[in-house]
Design an enzyme around this catalytic site. Structure first.
Site, PDB file in Angstrom:
ATOM      1  N   ASP A 194       0.877  -1.153   0.000  1.00 39.55           N
ATOM      2  CA  ASP A 194       0.000   0.000   0.000  1.00 39.55           C
ATOM      3  C   ASP A 194       0.928   1.219   0.000  1.00 39.55           C
ATOM      4  O   ASP A 194       2.136   1.089   0.209  1.00 39.55           O
ATOM      5  CB  ASP A 194      -0.871  -0.029   1.258  1.00 39.55           C
ATOM      6  CG  ASP A 194      -1.692   1.216   1.433  1.00 39.55           C
ATOM      7  OD1 ASP A 194      -2.386   1.609   0.484  1.00 39.55           O
ATOM      8  OD2 ASP A 194      -1.625   1.812   2.522  1.00 39.55           O
ATOM      9  N   LEU A 195       0.386   2.409  -0.216  1.00 39.06           N
ATOM     10  CA  LEU A 195       1.218   3.609  -0.247  1.00 39.06           C
ATOM     11  C   LEU A 195       1.095   4.439   1.032  1.00 39.06           C
ATOM     12  O   LEU A 195       2.002   4.480   1.856  1.00 39.06           O
ATOM     13  CB  LEU A 195       0.861   4.479  -1.450  1.00 39.06           C
ATOM     14  CG  LEU A 195       1.700   5.760  -1.598  1.00 39.06           C
ATOM     15  CD1 LEU A 195       3.124   5.444  -2.021  1.00 39.06           C
ATOM     16  CD2 LEU A 195       1.040   6.740  -2.556  1.00 39.06           C
ATOM     17  N   ASP A 196      -0.050   5.068   1.224  1.00 39.79           N
ATOM     18  CA  ASP A 196      -0.230   6.012   2.326  1.00 39.79           C
ATOM     19  C   ASP A 196      -0.263   5.308   3.680  1.00 39.79           C
ATOM     20  O   ASP A 196      -1.050   4.383   3.890  1.00 39.79           O
ATOM     21  CB  ASP A 196      -1.524   6.793   2.117  1.00 39.79           C
ATOM     22  CG  ASP A 196      -1.475   7.641   0.861  1.00 39.79           C
ATOM     23  OD1 ASP A 196      -0.792   8.669   0.875  1.00 39.79           O
ATOM     24  OD2 ASP A 196      -2.105   7.252  -0.146  1.00 39.79           O
TER      25      ASP A 196
ATOM     26  N   ASP B  19      -1.470  -0.681   6.274  1.00 41.44           N
ATOM     27  CA  ASP B  19      -1.536   0.054   7.538  1.00 41.44           C
ATOM     28  C   ASP B  19      -2.935   0.194   8.105  1.00 41.44           C
ATOM     29  O   ASP B  19      -3.094   0.658   9.237  1.00 41.44           O
ATOM     30  CB  ASP B  19      -0.951   1.459   7.359  1.00 41.44           C
ATOM     31  CG  ASP B  19      -1.821   2.331   6.480  1.00 41.44           C
ATOM     32  OD1 ASP B  19      -2.301   3.364   6.965  1.00 41.44           O
ATOM     33  OD2 ASP B  19      -2.027   1.981   5.309  1.00 41.44           O
TER      34      ASP B  19
ATOM     35  N   THR C 139      -2.743   0.845  -4.313  1.00 41.59           N
ATOM     36  CA  THR C 139      -3.175   1.942  -3.455  1.00 41.59           C
ATOM     37  C   THR C 139      -4.557   2.468  -3.825  1.00 41.59           C
ATOM     38  O   THR C 139      -4.984   2.356  -4.981  1.00 41.59           O
ATOM     39  CB  THR C 139      -2.156   3.104  -3.524  1.00 41.59           C
ATOM     40  OG1 THR C 139      -2.629   4.215  -2.752  1.00 41.59           O
ATOM     41  CG2 THR C 139      -1.956   3.560  -4.957  1.00 41.59           C
ATOM     42  N   SER C 140      -5.205   3.067  -2.842  1.00 41.72           N
ATOM     43  CA  SER C 140      -6.481   3.734  -3.093  1.00 41.72           C
ATOM     44  C   SER C 140      -6.273   5.161  -3.588  1.00 41.72           C
ATOM     45  O   SER C 140      -7.235   5.828  -3.987  1.00 41.72           O
ATOM     46  CB  SER C 140      -7.319   3.766  -1.797  1.00 41.72           C
ATOM     47  OG  SER C 140      -7.592   2.458  -1.346  1.00 41.72           O
TER      48      SER C 140
ATOM     49  N   LYS D 113     -10.776  -1.398  -1.480  1.00 43.88           N
ATOM     50  CA  LYS D 113     -10.539  -2.193  -0.278  1.00 43.88           C
ATOM     51  C   LYS D 113     -11.704  -1.980   0.689  1.00 43.88           C
ATOM     52  O   LYS D 113     -12.249  -0.881   0.745  1.00 43.88           O
ATOM     53  CB  LYS D 113      -9.226  -1.738   0.379  1.00 43.88           C
ATOM     54  CG  LYS D 113      -8.007  -1.821  -0.549  1.00 43.88           C
ATOM     55  CD  LYS D 113      -6.793  -1.141   0.063  1.00 43.88           C
ATOM     56  CE  LYS D 113      -5.618  -1.123  -0.905  1.00 43.88           C
ATOM     57  NZ  LYS D 113      -4.428  -0.433  -0.369  1.00 43.88           N
TER      58      LYS D 113
END
Length: 220
Positions: A14-16, A172, A114-115, A147
């Protein structure tokens, strides 16, 4: 120290809140954005949009707050508000750069699921000079469901030509952890200040939990 399972051939991040420390920034953007329409930030807004793709979040905002903007205008506005932060301010999580280099040395392929928007993903990867590590970048707008549905992780695995059972996901938030597990992948939860109150839930859902990438054994 924790070791990467021997069965793992691909790692999807994931990114953030996972690769970069950016989650807290979005609350500030939501406050400013809604303030332009004379609206205050609802107490449970972040929980309501958890895991939604950039496009799904735009739909949610437009419908809930009856915004006089098109979906593309909303997304363009958010990209504009966040671009400087992603390009110049937001840091990588401690140990990320070393961990990416380790995975590359071991021949483990890497991707992002990622979202967030592709524009902001591209900006942060370029800013930190880590684009070279990722063979595929998947965003939630490319799949039907955000997600906690597994769609974005399964799509990423397809692009990476990876078997889900050989994939390790780093996430996360609970919705992301569920997405990875529902895709049939091993999932490690990452500590993040923004979701610190959800630690027990994250530990219960994930296969492992790390406070930092510096806890991972990089011995060759």
């Amino acid at each position: 120290m924790i070791q990467i399972p021997k069965k793992i051939r691909t790692v999807i991040f994931d990114l953030d809140g996972t690769l970069v420390d950016s989650m807290g920034m979005w609350k500030d953007i939501d406050v400013e954005f809604l303030g332009r329409f004379g609206l205050s930030l609802p107490e449970r807004l972040q929980e309501d949009i958890e895991g939604k793709s950039f496009s799904e979040t735009a739909v949610y905002f437009k419908e809930r707050f009856n915004l006089p903007m098109s979906l593309e205008e909303i997304k363009d506005c958010w990209n504009g508000m966040a671009m400087y932060q992603y390009s110049h301010v937001i840091p990588l999580k401690p140990g990320v750069r070393e961990f990416l280099a380790y995975l590359k040395r071991k021949g483990i392929s890497m991707g992002i699921a990622t979202s967030n928007s592709r524009e902001l993903v591209t900006a942060v990867l370029k800013a930190h000079g880590i684009s070279e590590y990722f063979s595929a970048v998947t965003v939630g707008c490319q799949v039907e469901r955000g997600k906690p549905a597994p769609d974005v992780y399964l799509f990423a695995a397809g692009l990476l030509e990876a078997e889900p059972k050989a994939c390790l996901v780093f996430e996360d938030i609970p919705a992301g952890i569920l997405a990875g597990k529902r895709a049939g992948m091993t999932v490690w939860a990452v500590e993040d200040d923004y979701s610190s109150g959800l630690r027990a839930k994250k530990e219960a859902l994930a296969d492992a939990f790390i406070d930092s990438y510096e806890e991972i054994d990089l011995g060759d």
